[in-house]
Design a protein around this motif. Sequence first.
Motif, mmCIF file in Angstrom:
data_model
loop_
_atom_site.group_PDB
_atom_site.id
_atom_site.type_symbol
_atom_site.label_atom_id
_atom_site.label_comp_id
_atom_site.label_asym_id
_atom_site.label_seq_id
_atom_site.Cartn_x
_atom_site.Cartn_y
_atom_site.Cartn_z
ATOM 1 N N ASP A 118 0.915 -1.210 -0.110
ATOM 2 C CA ASP A 118 -0.067 -0.162 0.039
ATOM 3 C C ASP A 118 0.838 1.238 -0.011
ATOM 4 O OD1 ASP A 118 0.875 -0.576 2.529
ATOM 5 O OD2 ASP A 118 -0.929 0.144 3.542
ATOM 6 N N VAL A 119 2.031 1.143 0.109
ATOM 7 C CA VAL A 119 3.183 2.156 -0.276
ATOM 8 C C VAL A 119 4.163 2.016 -1.073
ATOM 9 C CG1 VAL A 119 2.535 3.207 2.152
ATOM 10 C CG2 VAL A 119 4.057 1.560 1.944
ATOM 11 N N PRO A 120 3.915 1.756 -2.522
ATOM 12 C CA PRO A 120 5.005 1.242 -3.329
ATOM 13 C C PRO A 120 5.966 2.419 -3.754
ATOM 14 C CG PRO A 120 2.852 1.588 -4.452
ATOM 15 C CD PRO A 120 2.485 1.620 -2.799
ATOM 16 N N TYR A 121 5.570 3.501 -3.683
ATOM 17 C CA TYR A 121 6.455 4.482 -4.028
ATOM 18 C C TYR A 121 7.622 5.046 -2.830
ATOM 19 C CZ TYR A 121 3.597 4.976 -8.237
ATOM 20 O OH TYR A 121 2.741 4.914 -9.512
ATOM 21 N N TRP A 122 6.608 5.013 -1.655
ATOM 22 C CA TRP A 122 7.454 5.474 -0.366
ATOM 23 C C TRP A 122 8.506 4.296 -0.199
ATOM 24 C CZ3 TRP A 122 4.119 6.887 4.541
ATOM 25 C CH2 TRP A 122 4.624 7.615 5.112
ATOM 26 N N ASP A 123 8.037 3.111 -0.233
ATOM 27 C CA ASP A 123 9.108 1.977 0.009
ATOM 28 C C ASP A 123 10.150 2.205 -1.101
ATOM 29 O OD1 ASP A 123 9.805 -0.123 1.476
ATOM 30 O OD2 ASP A 123 8.267 -1.583 0.582
ATOM 31 N N SER A 124 9.643 2.095 -2.091
ATOM 32 C CA SER A 124 10.804 2.043 -3.465
ATOM 33 C C SER A 124 12.084 3.353 -2.975
ATOM 34 C CB SER A 124 10.174 2.477 -4.555
ATOM 35 O OG SER A 124 9.275 1.395 -5.001
ATOM 36 N N VAL A 125 11.587 4.324 -2.852
ATOM 37 C CA VAL A 125 12.446 5.628 -2.535
ATOM 38 C C VAL A 125 13.591 5.059 -1.524
ATOM 39 C CG1 VAL A 125 12.809 8.066 -1.384
ATOM 40 C CG2 VAL A 125 10.907 7.514 -3.137
ATOM 41 N N VAL A 126 12.939 4.440 -0.258
ATOM 42 C CA VAL A 126 13.725 3.977 0.864
ATOM 43 C C VAL A 126 14.913 2.987 0.049
ATOM 44 C CG1 VAL A 126 13.722 2.768 2.915
ATOM 45 C CG2 VAL A 126 12.287 4.409 2.397
ATOM 46 N N SER A 127 14.138 2.059 -0.605
ATOM 47 C CA SER A 127 15.237 1.056 -0.971
ATOM 48 C C SER A 127 16.199 1.587 -1.853
ATOM 49 C CB SER A 127 14.252 -0.007 -1.744
ATOM 50 O OG SER A 127 13.515 -0.696 -0.948
ATOM 51 N N ALA A 128 15.585 2.388 -3.311
ATOM 52 C CA ALA A 128 16.768 3.012 -4.123
ATOM 53 C C ALA A 128 17.942 3.624 -3.388
ATOM 54 C CB ALA A 128 15.891 3.985 -5.056
ATOM 55 N N PHE A 129 17.626 4.683 -2.506
ATOM 56 C CA PHE A 129 18.953 5.496 -1.907
ATOM 57 C C PHE A 129 19.665 4.266 -1.228
ATOM 58 C CE2 PHE A 129 16.714 9.075 -3.174
ATOM 59 C CZ PHE A 129 17.522 9.806 -3.559
ATOM 60 N N ALA A 130 18.961 3.270 -0.481
ATOM 61 C CA ALA A 130 19.900 2.216 0.289
ATOM 62 C C ALA A 130 20.687 1.499 -0.656
ATOM 63 C CB ALA A 130 18.712 1.579 1.075
ATOM 64 N N TRP A 131 20.156 1.116 -1.889
ATOM 65 C CA TRP A 131 21.074 0.394 -2.866
ATOM 66 C C TRP A 131 22.262 1.209 -3.206
ATOM 67 C CZ3 TRP A 131 19.892 -3.980 -6.354
ATOM 68 C CH2 TRP A 131 18.732 -4.952 -5.798
ATOM 69 N N ALA A 132 21.836 2.521 -3.386
ATOM 70 C CA ALA A 132 23.106 3.402 -3.992
ATOM 71 C C ALA A 132 24.102 3.651 -2.838
ATOM 72 C CB ALA A 132 22.516 4.498 -4.508
ATOM 73 N N GLY A 133 23.614 3.809 -1.541
ATOM 74 C CA GLY A 133 24.446 3.992 -0.359
ATOM 75 C C GLY A 133 25.131 2.724 -0.135
ATOM 76 N N MET A 134 24.626 1.626 -0.317
ATOM 77 C CA MET A 134 25.438 0.262 -0.048
ATOM 78 C C MET A 134 26.739 0.142 -0.896
ATOM 79 S SD MET A 134 25.216 -1.463 2.680
ATOM 80 C CE MET A 134 25.754 -3.152 1.960
ATOM 81 N N TRP A 135 26.542 0.576 -2.261
ATOM 82 C CA TRP A 135 27.279 0.459 -3.342
ATOM 83 C C TRP A 135 28.443 1.410 -3.222
ATOM 84 C CZ3 TRP A 135 28.669 4.142 -7.479
ATOM 85 C CH2 TRP A 135 29.531 3.549 -8.328
ATOM 86 N N LEU A 136 28.033 2.656 -2.723
ATOM 87 C CA LEU A 136 29.142 3.567 -2.485
ATOM 88 C C LEU A 136 30.037 3.304 -1.153
ATOM 89 C CD1 LEU A 136 27.120 6.921 -3.208
ATOM 90 C CD2 LEU A 136 29.172 6.032 -4.386
ATOM 91 N N MET A 137 29.177 2.739 -0.197
ATOM 92 C CA MET A 137 30.135 2.348 0.948
ATOM 93 C C MET A 137 31.086 1.124 0.721
ATOM 94 S SD MET A 137 28.824 0.781 4.627
ATOM 95 C CE MET A 137 28.514 2.374 5.429
ATOM 96 N N ALA A 138 30.553 0.340 -0.418
ATOM 97 C CA ALA A 138 31.562 -1.005 -0.802
ATOM 98 C C ALA A 138 32.728 -0.378 -1.642
ATOM 99 C CB ALA A 138 30.762 -1.985 -1.919
ATOM 100 N N ARG A 139 32.559 0.705 -2.158
ATOM 101 C CA ARG A 139 33.628 1.244 -2.829
ATOM 102 C C ARG A 139 34.446 2.394 -2.059
ATOM 103 N NH1 ARG A 139 34.105 -0.159 -7.895
ATOM 104 N NH2 ARG A 139 35.455 1.668 -8.469
ATOM 105 N N ARG A 140 34.127 2.403 -0.753
ATOM 106 C CA ARG A 140 34.666 3.212 0.455
ATOM 107 C C ARG A 140 34.652 4.685 0.008
ATOM 108 N NH1 ARG A 140 39.862 0.566 3.330
ATOM 109 N NH2 ARG A 140 39.063 0.656 5.387
ATOM 110 N N LYS A 141 33.350 5.090 -0.608
ATOM 111 C CA LYS A 141 33.350 6.543 -0.942
ATOM 112 C C LYS A 141 32.436 7.341 0.343
ATOM 113 C CE LYS A 141 35.380 5.624 -4.804
ATOM 114 N NZ LYS A 141 36.538 6.555 -5.032
ATOM 115 N N ILE A 142 32.836 8.485 0.702
ATOM 116 C CA ILE A 142 32.327 9.004 1.808
ATOM 117 C C ILE A 142 30.732 9.614 1.653
ATOM 118 C CG2 ILE A 142 33.096 11.470 1.002
ATOM 119 C CD1 ILE A 142 33.404 11.971 3.852
#
Length: 200
Positions: A118-142
């Motif tokens: 019942d919150v597809p857009y809201w939930d998707s925003v949370v996931s989208a930025f988390a995915w990018a954040g994890m990728w940047l952390m894996a590459r040790r980017k601030i």
Amino acid sequence: MEDFLMNFVWLQWIGTAFGITQVLLARQNNVNNYIFGIIGILISIWVLYHSKLYADIILHLYYFVMSVYGWLYWKFGKKQEEAPISYSSQKEHLQALGIVAGCFVIMVFWLTRYTNSDVPYWDSVVSAFAWAGMWLMARRKIENWIYLNISNIVAIPLLIYKELYIYAGLTGFLFCVAISGYLKWRKLIQKEQHEQLVHT
């Protein structure tokens, strides 16, 4: 059944403890943060499976893959030596934004068509930025802390809306740790740059 539910609750707390330890170690720029993260992720996948939260399982499987990749990259980097903390290049900024956009579109499509969310857009925003954040952390980017905190700040009201108050509180704590982590990593970068100037 009651014993199982009690164990289920304990698993959540144990998984959360490993997750908090991972973030605190990441703040300290400690490569071993990924070991705690991987254990916490595996526990969470087990809990999510029994809760039938399949979208979150996919996100956590991504976390697992990026954690293994991150541990190897932090440990060895591209030159078979430990990769330093650094700022993202223009290319990496664009790649991170591409991950946000791509993940958002895919998650919205899947959640609206194939789930009863019942919150597809809201939930998707949370996931989208988390995915990018994890990728940047894996590459040790601030900048990983910025992306993760965008995810956190959007997730807090979502969790409150879902009446998951403990997780909302935990996410608030992670938000504060991410701010501290960004400041800590910035100091480490400045220190490393200063040392390089001294030795040149």
